[in-house]
Each structure stands twice: as structure tokens, then as C-alpha cells.
Scaffold this motif. Structure first.
Motif, PDB file in Angstrom:
ATOM      1  N   ILE A 414      33.032  39.314  45.480  1.00 57.48           N
ATOM      2  CA  ILE A 414      33.898  38.444  44.667  1.00 57.48           C
ATOM      3  C   ILE A 414      33.993  38.989  43.245  1.00 57.48           C
ATOM      4  CG2 ILE A 414      34.143  36.126  43.698  1.00 57.48           C
ATOM      5  CD1 ILE A 414      32.814  35.042  46.206  1.00 57.48           C
ATOM      6  N   GLY A 415      32.858  39.446  42.716  1.00 55.37           N
ATOM      7  CA  GLY A 415      32.881  40.029  41.373  1.00 55.37           C
ATOM      8  C   GLY A 415      33.748  41.284  41.314  1.00 55.37           C
ATOM      9  N   PHE A 416      33.675  42.103  42.369  1.00 56.28           N
ATOM     10  CA  PHE A 416      34.504  43.307  42.410  1.00 56.28           C
ATOM     11  C   PHE A 416      35.990  42.944  42.461  1.00 56.28           C
ATOM     12  CE2 PHE A 416      36.629  46.645  44.954  1.00 56.28           C
ATOM     13  CZ  PHE A 416      36.498  47.689  44.041  1.00 56.28           C
ATOM     14  N   LEU A 417      36.337  41.922  43.248  1.00 54.05           N
ATOM     15  CA  LEU A 417      37.732  41.473  43.323  1.00 54.05           C
ATOM     16  C   LEU A 417      38.206  40.930  41.975  1.00 54.05           C
ATOM     17  CD1 LEU A 417      37.792  39.729  46.824  1.00 54.05           C
ATOM     18  CD2 LEU A 417      38.817  41.922  46.192  1.00 54.05           C
ATOM     19  N   VAL A 418      37.334  40.179  41.307  1.00 52.55           N
ATOM     20  CA  VAL A 418      37.693  39.663  39.977  1.00 52.55           C
ATOM     21  C   VAL A 418      37.931  40.819  39.016  1.00 52.55           C
ATOM     22  CG1 VAL A 418      36.822  38.368  37.989  1.00 52.55           C
ATOM     23  CG2 VAL A 418      36.518  37.455  40.303  1.00 52.55           C
ATOM     24  N   TRP A 419      37.049  41.841  39.084  1.00 52.14           N
ATOM     25  CA  TRP A 419      37.220  43.012  38.220  1.00 52.14           C
ATOM     26  C   TRP A 419      38.541  43.718  38.520  1.00 52.14           C
ATOM     27  CZ3 TRP A 419      37.651  48.289  39.143  1.00 52.14           C
ATOM     28  CH2 TRP A 419      37.517  49.106  38.018  1.00 52.14           C
ATOM     29  N   LEU A 420      38.887  43.852  39.806  1.00 53.33           N
ATOM     30  CA  LEU A 420      40.150  44.494  40.169  1.00 53.33           C
ATOM     31  C   LEU A 420      41.351  43.720  39.627  1.00 53.33           C
ATOM     32  CD1 LEU A 420      39.716  45.723  43.862  1.00 53.33           C
ATOM     33  CD2 LEU A 420      39.895  47.099  41.795  1.00 53.33           C
ATOM     34  N   ILE A 421      41.281  42.392  39.709  1.00 58.12           N
ATOM     35  CA  ILE A 421      42.396  41.570  39.216  1.00 58.12           C
ATOM     36  C   ILE A 421      42.547  41.734  37.704  1.00 58.12           C
ATOM     37  CG2 ILE A 421      43.195  39.204  38.906  1.00 58.12           C
ATOM     38  CD1 ILE A 421      41.860  38.554  41.608  1.00 58.12           C
ATOM     39  N   ILE A 422      41.423  41.658  36.995  1.00 57.62           N
ATOM     40  CA  ILE A 422      41.476  41.815  35.530  1.00 57.62           C
ATOM     41  C   ILE A 422      41.975  43.204  35.163  1.00 57.62           C
ATOM     42  CG2 ILE A 422      40.090  41.849  33.426  1.00 57.62           C
ATOM     43  CD1 ILE A 422      38.249  39.775  34.737  1.00 57.62           C
ATOM     44  N   ARG A 423      41.452  44.214  35.862  1.00 59.44           N
ATOM     45  CA  ARG A 423      41.881  45.591  35.587  1.00 59.44           C
ATOM     46  C   ARG A 423      43.374  45.753  35.863  1.00 59.44           C
ATOM     47  NH1 ARG A 423      39.492  50.786  35.806  1.00 59.44           N
ATOM     48  NH2 ARG A 423      41.135  52.254  35.196  1.00 59.44           N
ATOM     49  N   LEU A 425      45.702  43.406  35.712  1.00 58.93           N
ATOM     50  CA  LEU A 425      46.468  42.735  34.658  1.00 58.93           C
ATOM     51  C   LEU A 425      46.505  43.562  33.377  1.00 58.93           C
ATOM     52  CD1 LEU A 425      45.227  39.049  35.169  1.00 58.93           C
ATOM     53  CD2 LEU A 425      47.482  39.992  35.742  1.00 58.93           C
ATOM     54  N   ILE A 426      45.346  44.162  33.034  1.00 58.26           N
ATOM     55  CA  ILE A 426      45.313  45.008  31.826  1.00 58.26           C
ATOM     56  C   ILE A 426      46.224  46.214  31.986  1.00 58.26           C
ATOM     57  CG2 ILE A 426      43.827  46.481  30.413  1.00 58.26           C
ATOM     58  CD1 ILE A 426      41.548  44.532  30.988  1.00 58.26           C
ATOM     59  N   GLU A 427      46.164  46.864  33.163  1.00 58.00           N
ATOM     60  CA  GLU A 427      47.019  48.027  33.406  1.00 58.00           C
ATOM     61  C   GLU A 427      48.490  47.631  33.368  1.00 58.00           C
ATOM     62  OE1 GLU A 427      46.399  51.200  33.726  1.00 58.00           O
ATOM     63  OE2 GLU A 427      44.225  51.009  33.516  1.00 58.00           O
ATOM     64  N   LEU A 428      48.798  46.438  33.873  1.00 53.02           N
ATOM     65  CA  LEU A 428      50.184  45.975  33.855  1.00 53.02           C
ATOM     66  C   LEU A 428      50.679  45.769  32.427  1.00 53.02           C
ATOM     67  CD1 LEU A 428      52.495  45.062  35.766  1.00 53.02           C
ATOM     68  CD2 LEU A 428      51.644  42.729  35.492  1.00 53.02           C
ATOM     69  N   ILE A 429      49.793  45.242  31.583  1.00 49.72           N
ATOM     70  CA  ILE A 429      50.180  44.981  30.195  1.00 49.72           C
ATOM     71  C   ILE A 429      50.368  46.275  29.418  1.00 49.72           C
ATOM     72  CG2 ILE A 429      49.397  43.957  28.019  1.00 49.72           C
ATOM     73  CD1 ILE A 429      47.997  41.791  29.731  1.00 49.72           C
ATOM     74  N   ILE A 430      49.461  47.242  29.645  1.00 53.15           N
ATOM     75  CA  ILE A 430      49.515  48.465  28.837  1.00 53.15           C
ATOM     76  C   ILE A 430      50.317  49.580  29.506  1.00 53.15           C
ATOM     77  CG2 ILE A 430      47.256  47.920  27.869  1.00 53.15           C
ATOM     78  CD1 ILE A 430      46.074  50.144  29.621  1.00 53.15           C
ATOM     79  N   TYR A 431      50.923  49.298  30.671  1.00 54.07           N
ATOM     80  CA  TYR A 431      51.617  50.367  31.410  1.00 54.07           C
ATOM     81  C   TYR A 431      52.748  50.979  30.593  1.00 54.07           C
ATOM     82  CZ  TYR A 431      53.993  52.809  35.182  1.00 54.07           C
ATOM     83  OH  TYR A 431      54.587  53.771  35.958  1.00 54.07           O
ATOM     84  N   VAL A 432      53.657  50.137  30.114  1.00 52.91           N
ATOM     85  CA  VAL A 432      54.808  50.648  29.354  1.00 52.91           C
ATOM     86  C   VAL A 432      54.373  51.308  28.054  1.00 52.91           C
ATOM     87  CG1 VAL A 432      56.934  50.001  28.174  1.00 52.91           C
ATOM     88  CG2 VAL A 432      56.437  49.064  30.429  1.00 52.91           C
ATOM     89  N   PRO A 433      53.471  50.679  27.236  1.00 52.56           N
ATOM     90  CA  PRO A 433      53.022  51.382  26.029  1.00 52.56           C
ATOM     91  C   PRO A 433      52.370  52.732  26.322  1.00 52.56           C
ATOM     92  CG  PRO A 433      52.440  49.072  25.894  1.00 52.56           C
ATOM     93  CD  PRO A 433      52.941  49.298  27.280  1.00 52.56           C
TER      94      PRO A 433
END
Length: 463
Positions: A414-423, A425-433
Motif C-alpha cells: 500500500i505504501g508503494f502504491l501511495v508513493w507511485l500515485i504521489i510520484r 502526480l508530481i511528474e504530471l505537474i512538472i512534465y511540461v516545465p
């Protein structure tokens, strides 16, 4: 093929097959007779016109191609090992030419220059080798699906200049009138190749030449332009996915397959089986009390299992907490060590620069130039603004792995899945920049390269 002597040849000639022409052995008969025997055997056996002009490809006549490949390989091996008598004999007997290329497209002159063999260079020129012929000296690291790896072409003079062999450069220029103004397909000149490799003696000897700047810039920064194009395409696909594909999925595909089509199919079924609907409803109503009773019987067991799972989870969390804290402490300690190393390096460079400056003042710059002072100052700036920031960034980049390990130790999958989700979301936010940064970096590299070519045009002998 077996390695054994042929029945009709001298025993000192070693044959790959009884029907193969003999290969020359230095312990066998005289070299000219041996080479002539090989030539006669090739002509008789393969019915192929000599000389061999290039490394043959294996097509229909497999045996003939292998024999010719052996001859070309032996010819270039003789060039590299400085066996000039073998090279001369093969050319004089019209088996190969001074322009025969090996399997990579390298000419004999280029092979001789790579080996630093001045005598073979002179020998090949006596056989009227083309002093300005291009040949392959290597391949670029960039691979394309259509063309594969791009080959690098150089003239003998360009290769000698790139290697910094002033003796061969002078020989080619003064004795054989090599053209130093020739521009390679990638825009390189002999002068620029010598300057890039910091061979100042060769640079000072060669005359000033301009040209090839556009081709050099284009070849050098083709990869940067390709990266820019790929980043721009990724940005386009990202916005197309977010602004077109996702809305289309939720506003068209989901209603169509979850609402419209089920309603249509349900209406058709009701039209065909409307008379059966009351009986079906009545049977389901009769099953509801039994279904409720079955669920109620399972509630205590379910609550017991949930309690046990929750207790185990809490116990695992309690046991994993010290490990997680330990991992975080180790990460922080690594950061402190990195910063301490960077600060120590900076302080050391600072004291070194102060010492150099004071030494220059006390000795009134005797034995010490302004260049030494400037180099010390640049080393100090590099320690502060480059090395220290690189170590800090390298430490920060490990934060993602550290958090993943902590979450896995504390919460498992579950912790690994949470980390994947957070990662994600971060990649999605910083993808274009991030892609925009790649574009700006590539454009900046190209602009810097263009400016460098302008400086080279002003001073063709600059590094």
C-alpha cells in the motif's frame, strides 16, 4: 574448412581448404613468387577480375567473397603492422590497389596514418594513392532507424591533423600537396580538427582557413535539435491528451458505453421479454431474505478478520517505524556529509586563491602570471557555484528513493502504491516545465554553438 597443406603447393603455404589459393608464409618461398602464385590461383579459381577495389560483401559466390575478404584483411593488417614489402607486393601484382577500402570504408592511406607509419604513407603515394580521397574513420554515437550510425569521413591530412602528427602533416602538405581547404561532410577542416584536439604545433603550421561553419554547427547540434523536436512533440501530445482525449473519454465514451448502450440493449430486451419481467422480479424478491440472512451470518467473522488485520497492520507499523526513522536519519547524515565536503572544498580553494594572490603581491608577480591568479579565482567560483550545487542536487535527487523505502517499510504494498500515485502526480505537474527546460537548454546550446562558430570565423586558429 580445415587448415592443412594443399597437395599441389609448397608445404610452407598453409591452406584453409585443399582447393583454396595459398596464403603467403614468411618462411615459405620468396615473397614476389608467393604473391604471384596467390594471384594466379584466385584468377583461375574464382574467375574474378583483379584487383579487388573494396571489401567484398558475401552475396551469391560465398567462397569467392570469403577469399577476397581474407586478401583485403591481410592487406590492411600488413599496413598496420608496417610490413611494407607485403603491401608493395600485393599492389604490384594487381591484387589490390592503393584505393582499396576495408570493411569499414577506410582507405589504405588512412590506415597507414592511424598506425603512424610514415614509410607506408610514402610507399602508397608512390603508387599514386589519392592524397585527397575521403575515407571512413569511425561512426557517430547517434543511431537512426533509416540510416543507422552516421559514418565520419576524413581525408588523410584531416586525420593526421586530428591526431596531431606534425611529421605526416608536413609530409602530406609539402611533398604531396595535400589540400588543407577541403571540408568534410560534417564541416570539419584539418585546421579545426587540430585546434579541437589542442595540437598547437599543427595549428601553428597549417595556414588560416575559413569555411564549413554552417555544416559544423548543423552536424554538432543535430542531436540537440532532434531533442528539441522530440520535447515539443511530447508537449503537444500531453496537451492533446489532457484537452482532447480525457474530455472525449468522459463526455463521450463513458456515457455511450455505460448509459446509452445499456439503455438501448435493456429496452430491446424488455421489448422482447416484457411478459417474463414480473416472474423474474418475484423470484428475486423471494431470494432477498435469504441473502440478507447470509450476509448477517458473515458479519461477526468479517469483523473479527478486520480486527485481526488491523492489529497486525498496527504491529507491523510499530516495528517498522524505527527502521523508517533510521533511513531518514541516514539520508540526512549523507546530506550533511555532502555539504561538509562541499564547504571544505570551497574553503580549501579560497585559501589556495588567497595564497596565490599574496604570493603574487609579495613577489611582484615574479614567476607567477595573471593567468595563474585568474585560474585560481575560476577554481574558487567553480567550487562555490558548480561543485557544491552539484553535490546538493545529487543529494536531493535521492529523496524519492528514500521516501519509497520508508513507505514500503511502514505500509508494504500500500505504501508503494501511495508513493507511485504521489510520484505520478508530481511528474504530471512538472512534465511540461521539464520539457520546456529541455527545449530552452537545447536552444541555448545551439545558440552557443553558433556564437562559437562566429568566433572561429574571426580567429580560425582558436581552440
Amino acid at each position: 574448412m580445415n587448415f592443412e597443406p594443399g597437395p599441389s603447393h609448397h608445404p610452407d603455404y598453409i591452406l584453409r581448404d585443399p582447393n583454396d589459393p595459398p596464403a603467403y608464409d614468411e618462411h615459405g618461398p620468396a615473397l614476389p613468387e608467393g604473391i604471384q602464385q596467390i594471384a594466379d590461383a584466385i584468377r583461375e579459381q574464382n574467375n574474378h577480375d583483379l584487383p579487388i577495389l573494396e571489401f567484398p560483401l558475401i552475396r551469391n559466390t560465398l567462397r569467392s567473397a570469403i577469399l577476397q575478404q581474407d586478401i583485403v584483411d591481410s592487406f590492411f593488417n600488413a599496413i598496420r603492422t608496417k610490413k611494407d614489402e607485403v603491401v608493395a607486393a600485393l599492389i604490384e601484382n594487381n591484387i589490390v590497389t592503393p584505393e582499396t577500402t576495408d570493411k569499414d570504408g577506410r582507405t589504405p592511406l588512412l590506415a597507414a596514418i592511424e598506425a603512424g607509419n610514415i614509410r607506408t604513407v610514402q610507399e602508397l603515394m608512390d603508387f599514386d594513392a589519392n592524397i585527397n580521397a575521403y575515407g571512413v574513420v569511425g561512426e557517430t554515437s547517434e543511431w537512426t532507424r533509416k540510416k543507422g550510425y552516421t559514418k565520419i569521413y576524413r581525408t588523410p591530412l584531416q586525420l593526421a591533423a586530428a591526431q596531431g602528427n606534425l611529421t605526416i602533416v608536413k609530409l602530406l602538405m609539402e611533398t604531396y600537396n595535400a589540400d588543407d581547404s577541403m571540408i568534410a561532410p560534417d564541416g570539419e577542416l584539418a585546421l579545426r580538427l587540430a585546434a579541437k584536439n589542442n595540437h598547437r604545433e599543427v595549428v601553428n603550421y597549417l595556414p588560416t582557413r575559413r569555411g564549413g561553419g554552417w555544416r559544423r554547427w548543423k552536424a554538432k547540434h543535430h542531436k540537440a535539435m532532434k531533442r528539441t523536436k522530440k520535447a515539443a512533440k511530447s508537449i503537444y501530445q500531453f496537451f492533446r491528451f489532457c484537452l482532447w482525449s480525457v474530455p472525449r473519454f468522459f463526455l463521450w465514451s463513458v456515457p455511450k458505453h455505460l448509459i446509452i448502450l445499456p439503455l438501448v440493449l435493456g429496452s430491446r430486451w424488455l421489448w422482447k421479454h416484457g411478459s417474463e419481467l414480473p416472474g423474474i422480479v418475484w423470484r428475486w424478491l423471494n431470494k432477498i431474505p435469504q441473502m440478507i440472512w447470509d450476509v448477517l451470518k458473515e458479519v461477526p467473522k468479517f469483523l473479527k478478520e478486520c480486527t485481526m488485520e488491523l492489529a497486525q497492520m498496527l504491529w507491523h507499523l510499530i516495528k517498522a517505524t524505527p527502521k523508517a526513522i533510521g533511513g531518514m536519519v541516514v539520508w540526512l547524515w549523507q546530506g550533511i556529509k555532502s555539504m561538509g565536503t562541499a564547504i571544505g572544498s570551497t574553503v580549501g580553494r579560497l585559501f589556495s586563491f588567497i595564497h596565490t594572490l599574496l604570493f603574487a603581491i609579495v613577489n611582484l608577480f615574479r614567476g607567477l602570471t595573471l593567468q595563474d591568479v585568474w585560474n585560481g579565482f575560476m577554481a574558487l567560483l567553480r567550487a562555490v557555484f558548480v561543485d557544491g550545487l552539484k553535490k546538493l542536487w545529487k543529494w536531493l535527487c535521492t529523496f524519492g528513493e528514500v521516501t519509497k523505502d520508508i513507505l514500503e517499510k511502514m505500509f508494504g504494498c500500500i505504501g508503494f502504491l501511495v508513493w507511485l500515485i504521489i510520484r505520478g502526480l508530481i511528474e504530471l505537474i512538472i512534465y511540461v516545465p521539464k520539457k520546456m527546460l529541455e527545449i530552452f537548454a537545447s536552444m541555448g546550446s545551439s545558440i552557443a554553438g553558433g556564437f562559437s562558430e562566429v568566433l572561429i570565423w574571426i580567429n580560425p586558429k582558436r581552440n
